[in-house]
Design a protein around this motif. Sequence first.
Motif, PDB file in Angstrom:
ATOM      1  N   PHE A   1       5.362  88.712  73.460  1.00  0.00           N
ATOM      2  CA  PHE A   1       5.744  87.745  72.905  1.00  0.00           C
ATOM      3  C   PHE A   1       6.742  86.952  72.886  1.00  0.00           C
ATOM      4  N   THR A   2       7.379  87.938  71.090  1.00  0.00           N
ATOM      5  CA  THR A   2       8.726  87.449  70.726  1.00  0.00           C
ATOM      6  C   THR A   2       9.877  87.500  72.321  1.00  0.00           C
ATOM      7  N   THR A   3       9.971  87.957  72.779  1.00  0.00           N
ATOM      8  CA  THR A   3      11.012  87.802  74.385  1.00  0.00           C
ATOM      9  C   THR A   3      10.594  86.611  74.445  1.00  0.00           C
ATOM     10  N   SER A   4       9.082  86.678  74.754  1.00  0.00           N
ATOM     11  CA  SER A   4       9.156  85.062  75.226  1.00  0.00           C
ATOM     12  C   SER A   4       9.793  83.682  74.964  1.00  0.00           C
ATOM     13  N   MET A   5       9.402  84.475  73.587  1.00  0.00           N
ATOM     14  CA  MET A   5      10.124  82.947  72.198  1.00  0.00           C
ATOM     15  C   MET A   5      11.376  82.765  71.909  1.00  0.00           C
ATOM     16  N   ILE A   6      11.782  84.004  72.287  1.00  0.00           N
ATOM     17  CA  ILE A   6      13.278  83.724  72.635  1.00  0.00           C
ATOM     18  C   ILE A   6      14.083  83.094  73.709  1.00  0.00           C
ATOM     19  N   TYR A   7      13.395  82.754  74.881  1.00  0.00           N
ATOM     20  CA  TYR A   7      13.413  81.378  75.581  1.00  0.00           C
ATOM     21  C   TYR A   7      12.816  80.247  75.404  1.00  0.00           C
ATOM     22  N   ALA A   8      11.175  80.339  75.221  1.00  0.00           N
ATOM     23  CA  ALA A   8      10.397  78.979  75.380  1.00  0.00           C
ATOM     24  C   ALA A   8      10.353  78.229  73.959  1.00  0.00           C
ATOM     25  N   GLN A   9      11.488  79.216  73.011  1.00  0.00           N
ATOM     26  CA  GLN A   9      12.317  78.017  71.472  1.00  0.00           C
ATOM     27  C   GLN A   9      12.896  77.132  72.263  1.00  0.00           C
ATOM     28  N   LEU A  10      13.957  77.709  73.229  1.00  0.00           N
ATOM     29  CA  LEU A  10      15.202  76.816  73.194  1.00  0.00           C
ATOM     30  C   LEU A  10      14.782  75.478  74.262  1.00  0.00           C
ATOM     31  N   LYS A  11      15.676  74.406  73.362  1.00  0.00           N
ATOM     32  CA  LYS A  11      15.620  72.783  73.703  1.00  0.00           C
ATOM     33  C   LYS A  11      16.254  72.725  74.498  1.00  0.00           C
ATOM     34  N   THR A  12      17.422  73.799  74.817  1.00  0.00           N
ATOM     35  CA  THR A  12      18.271  73.073  75.494  1.00  0.00           C
ATOM     36  C   THR A  12      18.449  73.641  76.555  1.00  0.00           C
ATOM     37  N   VAL A  13      17.064  74.475  77.489  1.00  0.00           N
ATOM     38  CA  VAL A  13      16.759  74.112  78.368  1.00  0.00           C
ATOM     39  C   VAL A  13      15.336  74.274  78.736  1.00  0.00           C
ATOM     40  N   PRO A  14      14.691  72.735  78.995  1.00  0.00           N
ATOM     41  CA  PRO A  14      13.349  72.214  79.525  1.00  0.00           C
ATOM     42  C   PRO A  14      12.629  73.034  79.899  1.00  0.00           C
ATOM     43  N   ARG A  15      13.433  73.823  81.320  1.00  0.00           N
ATOM     44  CA  ARG A  15      12.752  74.497  81.606  1.00  0.00           C
ATOM     45  C   ARG A  15      11.828  75.054  81.071  1.00  0.00           C
ATOM     46  N   TRP A  16      12.393  76.016  80.298  1.00  0.00           N
ATOM     47  CA  TRP A  16      11.496  76.947  79.387  1.00  0.00           C
ATOM     48  C   TRP A  16      10.960  76.904  78.250  1.00  0.00           C
ATOM     49  N   ASN A  17      10.873  75.832  77.359  1.00  0.00           N
ATOM     50  CA  ASN A  17      10.747  75.388  76.294  1.00  0.00           C
ATOM     51  C   ASN A  17       8.974  74.383  76.318  1.00  0.00           C
ATOM     52  N   HIS A  18       8.391  75.717  76.873  1.00  0.00           N
ATOM     53  CA  HIS A  18       7.036  75.490  76.689  1.00  0.00           C
ATOM     54  C   HIS A  18       5.813  76.380  76.371  1.00  0.00           C
ATOM     55  N   TRP A  19       4.294  76.139  76.270  1.00  0.00           N
ATOM     56  CA  TRP A  19       4.393  76.901  75.772  1.00  0.00           C
ATOM     57  C   TRP A  19       4.136  78.204  76.661  1.00  0.00           C
TER      58      TRP A  19
ATOM     59  N   LEU B   1      14.191  83.856  89.249  1.00  0.00           N
ATOM     60  CA  LEU B   1      14.553  82.902  89.765  1.00  0.00           C
ATOM     61  C   LEU B   1      14.166  82.463  88.770  1.00  0.00           C
ATOM     62  N   PHE B   2      13.767  83.435  87.066  1.00  0.00           N
ATOM     63  CA  PHE B   2      13.444  82.156  85.492  1.00  0.00           C
ATOM     64  C   PHE B   2      14.767  81.364  85.288  1.00  0.00           C
ATOM     65  N   PHE B   3      15.767  82.780  85.452  1.00  0.00           N
ATOM     66  CA  PHE B   3      16.955  82.792  85.215  1.00  0.00           C
ATOM     67  C   PHE B   3      17.761  81.202  85.652  1.00  0.00           C
ATOM     68  N   ALA B   4      18.179  82.151  87.246  1.00  0.00           N
ATOM     69  CA  ALA B   4      18.776  81.272  88.531  1.00  0.00           C
ATOM     70  C   ALA B   4      18.748  79.634  88.022  1.00  0.00           C
ATOM     71  N   GLU B   5      17.275  79.781  87.472  1.00  0.00           N
ATOM     72  CA  GLU B   5      17.104  77.272  88.605  1.00  0.00           C
ATOM     73  C   GLU B   5      16.711  77.689  87.191  1.00  0.00           C
ATOM     74  N   ALA B   6      17.095  78.202  85.841  1.00  0.00           N
ATOM     75  CA  ALA B   6      17.094  77.136  84.493  1.00  0.00           C
ATOM     76  C   ALA B   6      17.598  76.721  84.248  1.00  0.00           C
ATOM     77  N   GLU B   7      18.224  75.266  83.898  1.00  0.00           N
ATOM     78  CA  GLU B   7      18.919  74.062  84.007  1.00  0.00           C
ATOM     79  C   GLU B   7      19.329  74.327  82.321  1.00  0.00           C
TER      80      GLU B   7
END
Lengths: 292, 259
Positions: free
Chosen positions: A120-138, A274-280
Amino acid sequence: MHPAPSIIAFTTLSGLGFGLLFWLGLDATPPTGWTAFFFFLIGYVLAIGGLMSSTFHLGRPERAIKAFTQWRTSWLSREAWCAVIALVSLGLYALGLVFFSAHWAVLGWLGAVFCLATVFTTSMIYAQLKTVPRWNHWSTSAMFVAWSVAGGALLSGRVTVALVLIVVAGGLQLWWWQEGDKRLADSGTTLATATGLGTIGTVRAFEPPHTGSNYLTREMVFVVGRRHGRKLRMIAIVLAMLMPVLLLLAPFAHWLAAIAVISHVAGVAVARWLFFAEAEHVVGLYYGAREA
Amino acid sequence: MTTLPDSTTRKLGLVIDLDTCVGCHACVISCKGWNTENYGAPLSDQNPYGSDPTGTFLNRIHSYEVQPDTGPAQLIHFPKSCLHCEDAPCVTVCPTGASYKRTEDGIVLVNETDCIGCGLCAWACPYGARELDAAEGVMKKCTLCVDRIYNENLPEEDREPACVRTCPSGARHFGDFADPDSHVSKLSTARGGMDLMPEQGTKPVNKYLPPRPKDSWQGETDVLAPWLAPIDPEPQGGFLGWLDRALGKLPGDSAGKEG
């Protein structure tokens, strides 16, 4: 975002390893002796191997120990703590099972909780980033945890549980892709808000600051060709979900299960790429990327 | 500690005037110069004389074309460096405590001896203000020239950021935004200073002044214009006219061109 192989290996392998350790910690009738030894060995090799590979992308890996200090604010620091607590408590738990055939259940539960917390904490490293809207979601966290426990169930030989969880994780992944494609537009961040010049008219990036590349363009402006993106999504879902499900439904054989595991891991790795390569990342807007 | 301060005594930052900036990149060079020779690890270059040069910069100038609904397109030069945000996402993500925001003046800094170069702060910054130095392996960012602004070894007029000191068009201003009577506060209020990406919720301290409205050419021809004689395109008569025709008849002009 730049799909660094070290980070893809880290999230894929450690996710799987902590998933396996989670099930071993929860098990009411856990294996003992040599069987326990090999199960825990696989779990630890995956989890620690993943964590080790994550240090390869550090500029200063020799100072990595300092990452334990900021657990109050930093998800990366919290991840480090959760991983150590999970690995230490399950190490002691494994010691009991392997050498003394002793089942210290509470230690196992503690370890299992912290295994999930690590993913969960690993995922939050990415999910917390407002700068990457694709990731910024529960749903980013839900997807990471789902793949982890699904892979762990598969590795630990829980056929029915694995079947259900793999289908759930695959469904989450498909939904996450579909929703993720809209999230940059939904975020409201555009070249107009980035420059504040939208009130005058239509903004177009005219000249970048320099002719070559820089850290930002290499690290954050990377996007994969869309036409390959579609194909890779198909490949990922076939390998991570469909193949293992079909193989698990077939009459059980160890070699079929082994193929299911290999296929699953390869599929999750493709999905992570893809999680990284497609993230804007929104900084790409300043460089004229991301324009429709 | 990577917890952000609730408030800072002063809010030091920059006002960048997009109306005045001419896009000369002098601030880029002075920034690179000062910050390579002074505080912290130098800003390295990789392959600087090769075919694919790259390097670390704390300040970069973009140029944007803006097309209004009517009228000609405008070209706007756009300097970009750290905005020293009040709610700086780069600070809270740092796992080691290397990144911090100073309580006394609000400057966001990196303690380079604590930085592990994980790059997460650069990911958290929407503005691209942080760059990982490829030679040193640590994160570099604008320090607001913290080693100039308080430096009593420098003459008083030099105690401002290198970019501000060097700007030949006066497009960069340095001051304290916590003081409503400061030069930068007044300038920002008077000219409608704006935040970049306000929807990201970073509350940047640095403000950008939008370009002033452009002049229109409609109905603004000078009253004396009708009396201005048109400029003679070619000498037709007199001595110069004769000379032009006479020289044109001589051989020796470049091939195919007559007269």
